[in-house]
Design an enzyme around this catalytic site. Structure first.
Site, short mmCIF file in Angstrom:
data_model
loop_
_atom_site.label_atom_id
_atom_site.label_comp_id
_atom_site.label_asym_id
_atom_site.label_seq_id
_atom_site.Cartn_x
_atom_site.Cartn_y
_atom_site.Cartn_z
N HIS A 155 0.70 -1.18 -0.16
CA HIS A 155 -0.05 0.13 0.04
C HIS A 155 0.91 1.30 -0.13
O HIS A 155 0.55 2.38 0.61
CB HIS A 155 -0.96 0.05 1.26
CG HIS A 155 -1.58 -1.13 1.44
ND1 HIS A 155 -2.75 -1.26 0.90
CD2 HIS A 155 -1.40 -2.41 1.95
CE1 HIS A 155 -3.40 -2.65 1.23
NE2 HIS A 155 -2.43 -3.38 2.11
N SER A 276 14.34 21.58 -16.44
CA SER A 276 13.21 22.26 -16.84
C SER A 276 13.74 23.67 -17.40
O SER A 276 14.65 24.09 -17.18
CB SER A 276 12.63 22.56 -15.65
OG SER A 276 11.66 23.72 -15.66
N LYS A 282 15.61 21.80 -11.27
CA LYS A 282 15.07 20.62 -11.65
C LYS A 282 15.78 19.52 -12.35
O LYS A 282 16.70 19.91 -13.03
CB LYS A 282 13.61 20.74 -12.46
CG LYS A 282 12.59 21.50 -11.86
CD LYS A 282 12.02 20.62 -10.76
CE LYS A 282 11.13 19.34 -11.32
NZ LYS A 282 9.89 19.89 -11.84
N GLU A 289 8.84 8.34 -17.39
CA GLU A 289 7.64 9.02 -17.54
C GLU A 289 7.17 8.66 -18.79
O GLU A 289 5.98 8.35 -19.12
CB GLU A 289 7.53 10.46 -17.03
CG GLU A 289 7.77 10.75 -15.88
CD GLU A 289 8.07 12.15 -15.71
OE1 GLU A 289 7.34 13.19 -15.96
OE2 GLU A 289 9.20 12.50 -15.01
#
Ligand code: ARG
Length: 454
Positions: A155, A276, A282, A289
């Site tokens: 979980h 970024s 970043k 992704e």
């Protein structure tokens, strides 16, 4: 004039030509088309269906055409109807009448089924190779981290201590199954449709066994209607690929989490992360992704194939021309994902102390604490209650199990002794889980050895 133009009195409409053409996709199969035609021509010559001299000339010219395409001496005509028509037309333009004999006792329907199978087998083997390389990289990373303690989760809540090696080897098992699935699908794809003709074979005395042998298939299609209209092999590989992508996507999701500041379990190499355009600080795990995102298109391709096939009457229907675009996209997607994630995993840095720190919080040794009492004679359910209360008190007093005093332990149960601290140390928790499949370094090392075949 089209090869099939004899019964037509008008030129085709240009829109129809463009719409009907599949060369933009099936030109990828030029090698398979030539391989299939060489086998067919060999058989035609051997069976005296065409003169052996013609057969030899066809074979020699097809080999020249292949070389010319390989070296970009011959450009595949983007306006041709498909790769089969293009190569046959090229052959005939080079050798005239002999070239016109190649299509004797053959249809584009058995031809395309054959080419598609050959291509699927070739690409399936490529996928297996890439997966094997990836597995070796994961095993090597695991080898370096058999003692790297991290929290295991259920979980997404810290559950029990494991090691990073144990976690990685879970993925190795998934990718091993993927290799098995793809390999088995490849074996089932090795059924030769050549000789099925348009749908009902032929009256020529062809030798289907011979072409099957020449092409390296295991068997021949025993029903010609099925032979030309079976696309199970494509659906199977698309399904295998979807499952593999699902595994890659789960790993990618974990890497996204692990490389966040909240976890910081791993640091991606600068060569495999992105920045970024506005936020100078970043460092993004774009590769992961993208893999997660691209998994969706492989599911789409699988669904596309299933839906495309489900309403088709026997045998060939033009709908089936859509099959290649879907499967090829899935194949290329998995290839590019594997080629990218493999070096990304190889070069990432494991931040062992962060894993260890995360494991030291969150009471992941609570099960072991209960087991301690159970091993001293308390029934497990009672021990569970005692530890549950102990954990609750510790949380309220901002403590962890390791920092409770022996006095506090004894208040909970007089079975507790000084050896409780040893029993709940993370090393003990991991090392003692030495059942097959468990996280103990000794067990995981054995697992890695078996996978690497050492
Ligand atoms: N380009 C076609 C395909 O990919 C080849 C088969 C065409 N057969 C036909 N009868 N029109 O399916």
């Amino acid at each position: 004039m089209k090869l099939w133009g004899a019964r037509f009195t008008k030129e085709s409409n240009q829109k129809l030509n463009d719409f009907n053409s599949s060369i933009g996709v099936d030109s990828l199969m030029y090698k398979e088309d030539i391989q299939g035609s060489i086998a067919h021509a060999t058989m035609l010559g051997k069976q005296n269906i065409i003169p052996i001299t013609d057969s030899n000339l066809i074979i020699q010219t097809l080999k020249e055409i292949e070389k010319d395409i390989d070296n970009q001496q011959l450009e595949i005509d983007p306006t041709a109807e498909d790769i089969h028509m293009f190569i046959e037309q090229e052959l005939t333009s080079r050798i005239g009448d002999a070239g016109k004999k190649l299509h004797t006792a053959r249809s584009r329907n058995d031809q395309v089924a054959l080419d598609f199978r050959l291509y699927t087998i070739k690409k399936g083997n490529e996928l297996v190779e890439l997966l094997n390389t990836f597995i070796v990289v994961l095993c090597k990373k695991a080898e370096d981290n058999t003692e790297t303690i991290m929290p295991g989760y259920t979980h997404l809540q810290r559950a029990q201590p494991i090691t990073f090696a144990h976690h990685l080897m879970a993925y190795v098992e998934m990718f091993k199954r993927d290799i098995d699935r793809i390999s088995q699908s490849i074996e089932r794809t090795k059924v030769s449709p050549l000789g099925c003709g348009a749908l009902a074979t032929t009256t020529y005395p062809i030798d289907r066994e011979l072409t099957k042998e020449l092409l390296g298939f295991n068997s021949i299609a025993l029903n010609s209607l099925d032979g030309v209209s079976d696309r199970d092999f494509a659906i199977e590989l698309a399904s295998d690929i979807s499952i593999t992508m699902m595994h890659l996507s789960r790993l990618s999701e974990e890497i996204v989490l692990w490389s966040s500041w909240e976890f910081k379990f791993i640091e991606l190499d600068d060569a495999f992360a992105t920045g970024s355009s506005i936020m100078p600080q970043k460092k993004n795990p774009d590769i992961c992704e993208l893999i997660r995102g691209k998994t969706g298109r492989t599911y789409g391709n699988l669904n596309n194939l299933l839906v495309m096939m489900k309403g088709l009457s026997l045998a060939y229907n033009k709908d089936m021309q859509e099959d290649k675009e879907a499967l090829f996209d899935s194949i290329e997607t998995l290839i590019v994902c594997l080629e990218t994630i493999t070096p990304m995993m190889e070069t990432c840095t494991v931040i062992k102390e962060n894993m260890r720190n995360a494991a030291a919080k969150g009471f992941i040794n609570a099960t072991d604490c209960a087991d301690y009492l159970t091993k001293k004679g308390m029934p497990f359910r009672d021990a569970y209650q005692v530890i549950g209360k102990l954990v609750n008190d510790a949380i309220e007093n901002d403590k962890v199990l390791e920092t409770l005093t022996l006095e506090e332990y004894k208040q909970a149960s007089d079975l507790f002794e000084e050896d409780i601290y040893e029993a709940i140390s993370l090393e003990t928790c991991v090392n003692n889980r030495n059942v097959v499949g468990g996280p103990a370094p000794s067990v995981v090392k054995e697992h890695i050895k078996t996978v690497l075949g050492k």
